[in-house]
Design a protein around this motif. Sequence first.
Motif: not given
Length: 203
Positions: A17-21, A35-39, A134-138
Amino acid sequence: MVWDVLNVIGTLAFCISGALVAMEVKYDIMGIYILGLITAFGGGAVRNLMIGLPVADVWQQTPLFIIALVAMTLFILLPKSFIFHMKEWSIFDAIGLSAFAVQGAMAAQSMDMPLLAVMFAASITGAGGGIIRDVLAQKRPSVFTKEVYLLWAIVAGFIIGMDWITSDIGLYLVFAGILALRLLSQRCNWNLPVRELGGPESN
């Protein structure tokens, strides 16, 4: 055994999911992995912090980190056309939410936490990683704006916190039930009420 199974399921679902975002917002390869690891691990870290478990325990999950890194690497190598179609599959978020909600509730219950703490642990474990993602992806956190999401994690925490589940099969059934409800809420476009702040003329 239930704990380990849900850990693997949730980690796989949320790292994808994180990788997709990350791909959606055009982050580079490092951004995809981070982002994937943080998710996948962010929710558990926040849960530990809030219920008194060592936050450093997150780093004691080397096999899960390896699983997440391998899964993301294989995912990145998939054809772009296949990944493009997968970005609409919110099932990854639904699976991660359901698995980690049950796991978070189990963690708090094992410490004889009160019902409210069990419900909080379920919700923050299930949704915390997605919020940070989501926050890190703005982006506006989908947890608070898209269909019924966080409520289902709270429901899982309530069921487990009330000691209504006394077997491994019961925990798997809660996982399956929360997953089904989350997917149903997506399909039927269920939404919680929204109260917007309008102008002086608004009621």
